[in-house]
Design a protein around this motif. Structure first.
Motif, mmCIF file in Angstrom:
data_model
loop_
_atom_site.group_PDB
_atom_site.id
_atom_site.type_symbol
_atom_site.label_atom_id
_atom_site.label_comp_id
_atom_site.label_asym_id
_atom_site.label_seq_id
_atom_site.Cartn_x
_atom_site.Cartn_y
_atom_site.Cartn_z
ATOM 1 N N UNK A 1 0.671 -1.081 -0.034
ATOM 2 C CA UNK A 1 0.002 -0.002 0.008
ATOM 3 C C UNK A 1 0.806 1.364 0.073
ATOM 4 N N UNK A 2 1.095 1.810 -1.089
ATOM 5 C CA UNK A 2 1.893 2.950 -1.306
ATOM 6 C C UNK A 2 1.209 4.249 -0.794
ATOM 7 N N UNK A 3 -0.125 4.318 -1.253
ATOM 8 C CA UNK A 3 -1.023 5.332 -0.920
ATOM 9 C C UNK A 3 -2.071 5.213 0.396
ATOM 10 N N UNK A 4 -1.986 5.992 1.190
ATOM 11 C CA UNK A 4 -2.991 5.827 2.292
ATOM 12 C C UNK A 4 -4.406 6.630 2.062
ATOM 13 N N UNK A 5 -5.065 6.676 0.786
ATOM 14 C CA UNK A 5 -6.184 7.308 0.421
ATOM 15 C C UNK A 5 -6.917 6.247 -0.138
ATOM 16 N N UNK A 6 -8.260 7.030 -0.202
ATOM 17 C CA UNK A 6 -9.280 5.940 -0.807
ATOM 18 C C UNK A 6 -9.072 6.122 -2.385
ATOM 19 N N UNK A 7 -9.996 5.226 -3.186
ATOM 20 C CA UNK A 7 -9.978 5.289 -4.441
ATOM 21 C C UNK A 7 -10.283 6.709 -4.876
ATOM 22 N N UNK A 8 -11.281 7.358 -4.383
ATOM 23 C CA UNK A 8 -11.937 8.697 -4.796
ATOM 24 C C UNK A 8 -10.918 9.758 -4.562
ATOM 25 N N UNK A 9 -10.172 9.535 -3.316
ATOM 26 C CA UNK A 9 -9.413 10.613 -3.268
ATOM 27 C C UNK A 9 -8.196 10.530 -4.084
ATOM 28 N N UNK A 10 -7.709 9.398 -4.496
ATOM 29 C CA UNK A 10 -6.729 9.010 -5.356
ATOM 30 C C UNK A 10 -7.008 9.539 -6.875
ATOM 31 N N UNK A 11 -8.319 9.227 -7.177
ATOM 32 C CA UNK A 11 -8.793 9.734 -8.416
ATOM 33 C C UNK A 11 -8.624 11.330 -8.676
ATOM 34 N N UNK A 12 -9.212 11.998 -7.470
ATOM 35 C CA UNK A 12 -9.093 13.489 -7.283
ATOM 36 C C UNK A 12 -7.825 14.149 -7.049
ATOM 37 N N UNK A 13 -6.850 13.297 -6.663
ATOM 38 C CA UNK A 13 -5.570 14.054 -6.578
ATOM 39 C C UNK A 13 -4.362 13.449 -7.594
ATOM 40 N N UNK A 14 -3.758 12.507 -7.170
ATOM 41 C CA UNK A 14 -2.670 11.806 -7.915
ATOM 42 C C UNK A 14 -3.043 11.348 -9.500
ATOM 43 N N UNK A 15 -4.214 10.806 -9.762
ATOM 44 C CA UNK A 15 -4.593 10.450 -11.180
ATOM 45 C C UNK A 15 -5.168 11.583 -11.630
ATOM 46 N N UNK A 16 -5.964 12.640 -11.371
ATOM 47 C CA UNK A 16 -6.193 13.606 -11.940
ATOM 48 C C UNK A 16 -5.095 14.562 -12.481
ATOM 49 N N UNK A 17 -4.114 14.786 -11.614
ATOM 50 C CA UNK A 17 -3.027 15.371 -11.739
ATOM 51 C C UNK A 17 -2.314 14.844 -13.198
ATOM 52 N N UNK A 18 -1.758 13.460 -12.992
ATOM 53 C CA UNK A 18 -1.303 12.819 -14.262
ATOM 54 C C UNK A 18 -1.991 13.094 -15.477
ATOM 55 N N UNK A 19 -3.528 12.782 -15.328
ATOM 56 C CA UNK A 19 -4.607 12.964 -16.536
ATOM 57 C C UNK A 19 -4.246 14.280 -17.097
ATOM 58 N N UNK A 20 -4.320 15.413 -16.211
ATOM 59 C CA UNK A 20 -4.140 16.801 -16.789
ATOM 60 C C UNK A 20 -2.768 16.936 -17.297
#
Length: 155
Positions: A1-20
């Motif tokens: 477990x690299x991230x201590x966030x929920x899937x929704x939190x990951x989508x709104x932070x790490x993943x969204x940033x990478x997508x943008x």
């Protein structure tokens, strides 16, 4: 477990940033109207870049779809450019028959000039006398000046 966030939190932070960032990076390789006109290729490039970037962070996905649309001002500019290109092509197409007709006229004039040159080279005093005799109705003029008969050279 690299991230201590929920899937929704990951989508709104790490993943969204990478997508943008992926969209910005790939969009920078295109002209604006080219990006809009080549959306499938653009999306494929973004997808490949995201797969590469997100796989190093432990994420996987199958595909993406964008709803990339230009705003009204940009769409108007794209439409204006497309209209200008179409008008330029129309003008080029309209010029072609005129150019072809002009080339025909020039070719006809050259042909006529060549024919006249050949005719001029073939004209001799004897030919002129023969043509005059061929048209002569056999009647002598009622009055002549001098002691010459028309068309005949007596020696």
């Amino acid at each position: 477990l690299r991230y201590r966030k929920t899937t929704e939190e990951l989508e709104q932070s790490v993943i969204l940033t990478e997508v943008k960032n992926a969209y910005k990076d790939v969009a920078g390789l295109y002209e604006t109207d080219s990006l809009i006109n080549n959306r499938p290729a653009f999306e494929k490039e973004v997808e490949e870049l995201l797969k590469e970037r997100l796989s190093t962070r432990g994420f996987t996905f199958t595909n993406i779809q964008s709803s990339v649309k230009p705003n009204d001002v940009l769409q108007a500019a794209i439409d204006e450019k497309n209209t200008a290109v179409q008008n330029a092509l129309k003008v080029e197409n309209e010029k072609k028959p005129a150019i072809a007709e002009a080339e025909k006229v020039v070719a006809a004039a050259k042909g006529k000039a060549d024919a006249n040159r050949i005719l001029q080279q073939s004209i001799t005093p004897e030919l002129i006398q023969l043509k005059a005799v061929e048209k002569w109705d056999g009647k002598l003029p009622l009055s002549t000046s001098g002691n010459t008969l028309p068309f005949l050279k007596l020696q």
